[in-house]
Write a protein that holds these residues in place. Structure first.
Motif, PDB file in Angstrom:
ATOM      1  N   HIS A   1     -53.472  79.959  71.474  1.00  0.00           N
ATOM      2  CA  HIS A   1     -54.735  80.279  72.154  1.00  0.00           C
ATOM      3  C   HIS A   1     -54.790  79.563  73.521  1.00  0.00           C
ATOM      4  O   HIS A   1     -55.117  80.178  74.537  1.00  0.00           O
ATOM      5  CB  HIS A   1     -55.901  79.853  71.250  1.00  0.00           C
ATOM      6  CG  HIS A   1     -57.263  80.009  71.854  1.00  0.00           C
ATOM      7  ND1 HIS A   1     -58.203  80.876  71.349  1.00  0.00           N
ATOM      8  CD2 HIS A   1     -57.847  79.406  72.920  1.00  0.00           C
ATOM      9  CE1 HIS A   1     -59.304  80.797  72.094  1.00  0.00           C
ATOM     10  NE2 HIS A   1     -59.121  79.908  73.042  1.00  0.00           N
ATOM     11  N   GLU A   2     -54.438  78.268  73.521  1.00  0.00           N
ATOM     12  CA  GLU A   2     -54.539  77.489  74.763  1.00  0.00           C
ATOM     13  C   GLU A   2     -53.462  77.892  75.767  1.00  0.00           C
ATOM     14  O   GLU A   2     -53.732  77.947  76.974  1.00  0.00           O
ATOM     15  CB  GLU A   2     -54.463  75.986  74.462  1.00  0.00           C
ATOM     16  CG  GLU A   2     -55.560  75.444  73.547  1.00  0.00           C
ATOM     17  CD  GLU A   2     -56.965  75.827  73.986  1.00  0.00           C
ATOM     18  OE1 GLU A   2     -57.204  75.990  75.198  1.00  0.00           O
ATOM     19  OE2 GLU A   2     -57.835  75.990  73.112  1.00  0.00           O
TER      20      GLU A   2
ATOM     21  N   CYS B   1     -63.926  80.187  71.388  1.00  0.00           N
ATOM     22  CA  CYS B   1     -63.478  79.641  72.672  1.00  0.00           C
ATOM     23  C   CYS B   1     -64.685  79.063  73.401  1.00  0.00           C
ATOM     24  O   CYS B   1     -65.748  79.693  73.445  1.00  0.00           O
ATOM     25  CB  CYS B   1     -62.853  80.762  73.498  1.00  0.00           C
ATOM     26  SG  CYS B   1     -62.220  80.213  75.083  1.00  0.00           S
ATOM     27  N   LEU B   2     -64.534  77.867  73.976  1.00  0.00           N
ATOM     28  CA  LEU B   2     -65.647  77.231  74.681  1.00  0.00           C
ATOM     29  C   LEU B   2     -66.077  78.045  75.893  1.00  0.00           C
ATOM     30  O   LEU B   2     -67.205  77.901  76.365  1.00  0.00           O
ATOM     31  CB  LEU B   2     -65.259  75.811  75.120  1.00  0.00           C
ATOM     32  CG  LEU B   2     -65.016  74.797  73.988  1.00  0.00           C
ATOM     33  CD1 LEU B   2     -64.580  73.460  74.559  1.00  0.00           C
ATOM     34  CD2 LEU B   2     -66.256  74.625  73.123  1.00  0.00           C
TER      35      LEU B   2
ATOM     36  N   HIS C   1     -54.444  80.838  77.680  1.00  0.00           N
ATOM     37  CA  HIS C   1     -55.365  80.524  78.787  1.00  0.00           C
ATOM     38  C   HIS C   1     -54.598  80.300  80.094  1.00  0.00           C
ATOM     39  O   HIS C   1     -55.064  80.658  81.170  1.00  0.00           O
ATOM     40  CB  HIS C   1     -56.164  79.249  78.495  1.00  0.00           C
ATOM     41  CG  HIS C   1     -57.448  79.477  77.742  1.00  0.00           C
ATOM     42  ND1 HIS C   1     -58.478  80.238  78.243  1.00  0.00           N
ATOM     43  CD2 HIS C   1     -57.880  79.016  76.546  1.00  0.00           C
ATOM     44  CE1 HIS C   1     -59.490  80.245  77.369  1.00  0.00           C
ATOM     45  NE2 HIS C   1     -59.147  79.507  76.330  1.00  0.00           N
TER      46      HIS C   1
ATOM     47  N   GLN D   1     -60.208  76.314  82.171  1.00  0.00           N
ATOM     48  CA  GLN D   1     -61.572  76.301  81.632  1.00  0.00           C
ATOM     49  C   GLN D   1     -62.458  75.255  82.302  1.00  0.00           C
ATOM     50  O   GLN D   1     -63.675  75.288  82.153  1.00  0.00           O
ATOM     51  CB  GLN D   1     -61.551  76.038  80.117  1.00  0.00           C
ATOM     52  CG  GLN D   1     -60.911  77.154  79.316  1.00  0.00           C
ATOM     53  CD  GLN D   1     -60.962  76.844  77.840  1.00  0.00           C
ATOM     54  OE1 GLN D   1     -60.099  76.152  77.324  1.00  0.00           O
ATOM     55  NE2 GLN D   1     -61.977  77.335  77.147  1.00  0.00           N
TER      56      GLN D   1
HETATM   57 NI    NI Z   1     -60.307  79.133  74.638  1.00  0.00          NI
END
Ligand code: NI
Length: 178
Positions: free
Chosen positions: A141-142, A99-100, A145, A51
């Motif tokens: 979630h992470e 999510c950012l 990624h 990210q």
């Molecule tokens: Ni996220």
């Protein structure tokens, strides 16, 4: 420490499988510090290296960022390098995730209720953590990624398309405000 640029959907780095870290050195620790600062600045509870444009298997999380009055404050940061899920419960839970990299949106996603994760910590030491409910959801979630999976990839096509339309609207109104 410095705040890093956030990469947003549909940047291709978010859909790439990240590389394992071979050595936890000062360069990695600088990245961990900068990722944490970036996460706090954007009021996130978790952030994965892709990210911020780095395709490495590194995440930071902090799921305890509220005081008794519900105000925002840094809580208990965790740094996880090469995290691996080594246990998943049979039970699943539904949780509303954001999510950012997909600003202004959220949706319910099904996750394992409890997991156990093996990882290297800030000093490169092997650790294990068991997590249930909210922290377990954030970890899953992470870790997703790092495999190039976004939470919207776990939605039905219909829900995903609706969310992406809303994201487009959100971005347009954000640009108008700027
Ligand atoms: Ni996220």
């Amino acid at each position: 420490m410095s705040k890093l640029k956030l990469y947003e959907y549909p940047h291709p780095i978010l859909h790439k499988k990240a590389e394992r870290v071979t050595k936890v050195d000062d360069e990695i620790r600088k990245l961990l510090d900068d990722m944490l600062e970036t996460m706090y600045a954007d009021k996130g509870v978790g952030l994965a290296a892709p990210q911020v444009g780095v395709s490495k298997r590194i995440i930071v999380i902090d799921t305890e960022q509220r005081d008794e009055d519900g105000n925002y404050k840094p809580g208990r940061p965790m740094y996880l390098i090469n995290p691996e899920i080594i246990y998943k419960s049979e039970e699943k839970i539904l949780f509303c995730e954001g999510c950012l990299s997909i600003p202004g949106q959220s949706a319910e996603v099904e996750r394992y209720e409890s997991i156990k994760v093996r990882y290297l910590d800030y000093d490169g030491k092997e650790q294990e953590i068991e997590a249930t409910d909210y922290p377990a959801v954030v970890l899953q979630h992470e870790i997703d990624h790092l495999d190039g999976i976004l939470y919207i990839d776990r939605l039905s096509r219909l829900k995903r398309n609706m969310l992406l339309k809303k994201l487009e609207k959100y971005r347009n109104s954000r640009e108008e405000q700027e």
